[in-house]
Scaffold this active site. Structure first.
Site, short mmCIF file in Angstrom:
data_model
loop_
_atom_site.label_atom_id
_atom_site.label_comp_id
_atom_site.label_asym_id
_atom_site.label_seq_id
_atom_site.Cartn_x
_atom_site.Cartn_y
_atom_site.Cartn_z
N HIS A 304 -10.07 -65.91 73.85
CA HIS A 304 -9.22 -64.91 73.21
C HIS A 304 -9.33 -65.05 71.71
O HIS A 304 -9.43 -66.16 71.20
CB HIS A 304 -7.75 -65.09 73.64
CG HIS A 304 -6.94 -63.87 73.39
ND1 HIS A 304 -6.32 -63.63 72.20
CD2 HIS A 304 -6.67 -62.81 74.19
CE1 HIS A 304 -5.70 -62.47 72.26
NE2 HIS A 304 -5.89 -61.95 73.46
N ASP A 361 -6.39 -61.63 81.85
CA ASP A 361 -7.21 -60.92 82.83
C ASP A 361 -7.81 -61.82 83.90
O ASP A 361 -8.37 -61.32 84.87
CB ASP A 361 -8.35 -60.18 82.10
CG ASP A 361 -7.82 -59.07 81.22
OD1 ASP A 361 -7.03 -58.27 81.74
OD2 ASP A 361 -8.17 -59.02 80.04
N1 CMC Z 1 -17.61 -67.38 77.92
C1 CMC Z 1 -18.51 -68.15 77.23
N2 CMC Z 1 -18.51 -68.31 75.90
C2 CMC Z 1 -17.55 -67.68 75.20
C3 CMC Z 1 -16.57 -66.88 75.84
C4 CMC Z 1 -16.62 -66.75 77.24
N3 CMC Z 1 -15.73 -66.01 77.89
N4 CMC Z 1 -15.74 -66.36 74.90
C5 CMC Z 1 -16.16 -66.81 73.72
N5 CMC Z 1 -17.25 -67.62 73.88
C6 CMC Z 1 -17.99 -68.33 72.85
C7 CMC Z 1 -18.89 -67.39 72.08
O1 CMC Z 1 -20.17 -67.31 72.63
C8 CMC Z 1 -18.87 -68.00 70.70
O2 CMC Z 1 -19.78 -69.07 70.71
P1 CMC Z 1 -20.60 -69.42 69.35
O3 CMC Z 1 -19.53 -69.81 68.34
O4 CMC Z 1 -21.47 -70.57 69.77
O5 CMC Z 1 -21.34 -68.20 68.97
C9 CMC Z 1 -17.46 -68.59 70.57
O6 CMC Z 1 -17.03 -68.83 71.91
C10 CMC Z 1 -16.46 -67.67 69.89
O7 CMC Z 1 -16.53 -66.41 70.54
P2 CMC Z 1 -16.36 -65.01 69.78
O8 CMC Z 1 -17.01 -63.96 70.59
O9 CMC Z 1 -16.81 -65.18 68.36
O10 CMC Z 1 -14.79 -64.88 69.79
P3 CMC Z 1 -13.99 -63.55 69.60
O11 CMC Z 1 -12.65 -63.92 69.13
O12 CMC Z 1 -14.75 -62.57 68.77
O13 CMC Z 1 -13.92 -62.93 71.09
C11 CMC Z 1 -13.26 -62.46 73.30
C12 CMC Z 1 -12.83 -63.01 71.93
C13 CMC Z 1 -12.01 -62.28 74.16
C14 CMC Z 1 -13.89 -61.07 73.12
C15 CMC Z 1 -14.25 -63.43 73.97
O14 CMC Z 1 -13.64 -64.68 74.18
C16 CMC Z 1 -14.82 -62.88 75.28
O15 CMC Z 1 -15.81 -62.16 75.26
N6 CMC Z 1 -14.19 -63.22 76.44
C17 CMC Z 1 -14.59 -62.65 77.72
C18 CMC Z 1 -14.01 -61.25 77.88
C19 CMC Z 1 -12.52 -61.28 78.16
O16 CMC Z 1 -12.04 -62.03 79.00
N7 CMC Z 1 -11.76 -60.39 77.48
C20 CMC Z 1 -10.32 -60.25 77.69
C21 CMC Z 1 -9.53 -60.70 76.51
S1 CMC Z 1 -7.76 -60.85 76.88
C22 CMC Z 1 -7.24 -59.24 77.18
C23 CMC Z 1 -7.05 -58.50 75.90
O17 CMC Z 1 -5.97 -58.64 75.31
O18 CMC Z 1 -7.98 -57.80 75.46
#
Ligand code: CMC
Length: 436
Positions: A304, A361
């Site tokens: 998140h 989720d």
């Molecule tokens: N599985 C594997 N690696 C992950 C995941 C995951 N679910 N989420 C983040 N990472 C890694 C990502 O690859 C990155 O690694 P690095 O620093 O080596 O590049 C690091 O963690 C930080 O991730 P980010 O994408 O920069 O973080 P963000 O804050 O931009 O994204 C997120 C947040 C929710 C989009 C992401 O965690 C994700 O894609 N999760 C899976 C989708 C999901 O479950 N979404 C629902 C969110 S909760 C409902 C809502 O309120 O929307």
């Protein structure tokens, strides 16, 4: 005493005021930055950017705190109903008995959908995703209710209209997609009971409401009711900032929510768990794949932007699954897989180092499946739940005199000034300009 942050650039010192929120959170007010220094800030995804001051929701991602109008989510999930929580989010205080009754009466009054709207559903291709249809339908509401909102009373009516009709439209779309008779809303049912009845009642097989399922749906929607400046809420506010109407703004929110990184994640989680189950893939293999930077696969329902600990909503959702599934005598293998996945991921250094925990989720799809909601409707369920937040945030933005049309800047990295070259000169072999 007022606090300031000092920024030095090109030998020039700039004093920037520090704004402190009621929970002690600090923000540097950079509104004078460009005018004073010629610089802008660079913050893709706005992870460090505060776009507004808000009184609606407080989150502390490090401590796993979520409160609406000051009330902890745990208390709302246990004691409140979705309608009461919606009122709280919208109005800033819990309703009195009289206010709650009035709200329920208004919700009933607004629950029917214009019959002409059925044509939308009927003419959409059968395989359309319900989120695309819902977004178009909500946008279309403006054509049915074109009045301009000027007073608080008119706004209240629009809030109730959206809350009530979107629920009816969602159930209606499900019935039509299955080629079944549409079930109309009933004035003797509560908001959540009414939805379940519209979804699952039929002339040949009457639906029997279960108190625990109705309670679980209330909890599900309370857990989604608002989440401060998330992607879809920001989309609603961005569209609203151009003074587009509220229906167009909410429609944009639905579209933003659709994506698998946001509200579409509940559908993506179930698809992931189903694939693991059907193919018999090992849990550690899945976790390894999610860690592999060369793979685009992510563990859906994990991570998140704000929470760097267990999402408080996910904790509650997991407990609800543990209560409702046995009650319904459902033994869903996906719940077991989800728990195993959580256990392996939470003890893996990759997930520990990156603070990746289950989000709302991760378990919500398992609950919705147990209720009989089809997988492609999961994001629609999220959208209904998020309505109070979107509408309250839209209104707060409209009333905020400091707000302006949303218009971020950019750092240009393209070519410097270049002359236009006529087509005949671009290709040395070409001699005519016949394309013109
Ligand atoms: N599985 C594997 N690696 C992950 C995941 C995951 N679910 N989420 C983040 N990472 C890694 C990502 O690859 C990155 O690694 P690095 O620093 O080596 O590049 C690091 O963690 C930080 O991730 P980010 O994408 O920069 O973080 P963000 O804050 O931009 O994204 C997120 C947040 C929710 C989009 C992401 O965690 C994700 O894609 N999760 C899976 C989708 C999901 O479950 N979404 C629902 C969110 S909760 C409902 C809502 O309120 O929307």
């Amino acid at each position: 005493m007022k606090e300031y942050a000092t920024l030095t650039i090109d030998g020039k010192e700039l004093k920037l005021p520090v704004i402190i929120g009621t929970e002690g959170e600090k923000a540097i007010d950079i509104r004078s930055l460009r005018q004073e220094t010629g610089c802008i800030t660079y913050d893709p995804g706005f992870a460090n950017t505060g776009s507004c001051k808000s009184k609606i929701t407080f989150m502390n991602g490090e401590k796993g705190i979520l409160r609406h109008r000051g009330i902890p989510i745990e208390q709302l999930a246990e004691k409140s109903s979705f309608v009461e929580t919606s009122y709280l989010i919208m109005h800033g205080h819990l309703p009195t008995r009289k206010e709650l009754t009035r709200t329920s009466i208004m919700l009933n009054d607004q629950s029917m959908v214009h019959e002409d709207m059925q044509f939308f559903f009927q003419n959409y291709p059968r395989l359309s995703h319900p989120m695309g249809i819902l977004s178009a339908m909500v946008n279309a509401l403006r054509s049915f209710y074109p009045e301009i909102i000027t007073t608080q009373e008119e706004f209240e009516k629009v809030f109730i209209r959206l809350l009530s009709k979107v629920r009816t439209m969602a159930a209606m779309s499900y019935k039509i997609s299955r080629g079944h008779k549409v079930i109309y809303p009933r004035t003797d049912y509560t908001y959540c009971a009414n939805f379940l009845n519209m979804m699952f009642d039929s002339p040949v097989n009457p639906y029997r409401l279960d108190r625990d399922v109705v309670k679980a749906l209330n909890t599900f929607w309370i857990l989604h009711a608002d989440h401060e400046q998330n992607c879809s809420t920001s989309a609603v506010k961005t569209v609203g900032s151009s003074q587009a109407n509220v229906y167009a703004s909410i429609s944009a929110g639905i579209t933003a929510l659709w994506g698998p990184l946001h509200g579409g994640a509940n559908q993506a989680v179930i698809e992931m768990l189903t694939a693991i189950h059907k193919k018999g893939v090992g849990i550690s293999e899945v976790v390894e794949k999610a860690k592999n930077r060369r793979s685009s696969f992510r563990l859906m329902g994990f991570g998140h932007r704000v929470y760097k600990t267990y999402d408080p909503r996910a904790k509650i959702m997991k407990k609800v699954c543990d209560k409702v599934l046995p009650k319904l005598k459902i033994n869903d293998p996906l719940l077991e897989i989800a728990k195993q996945l959580e256990e392996v991921a939470l003890s893996d250094q990759y997930f520990v180092d990156k603070n990746l925990y289950p989000n709302v989720d991760f378990y919500s799809g398992i609950l919705l499946r147990a209720m009989g909601i089809p997988t492609n409707m999961f994001p629609v369920m999220f959208a209904i739940g998020r309505l109070p937040g979107w509408i309250a945030q839209w209104k707060e933005n409209m009333d905020d005199k400091e707000q302006k049309i949303t218009r971020p800047r950019q750092i240009y990295t393209g070519l410097n000034k270049s002359p236009y070259i006529p087509i005949s000169k671009r290709d040395s072999d070409s001699e005519d300009d016949s394309d013109y």
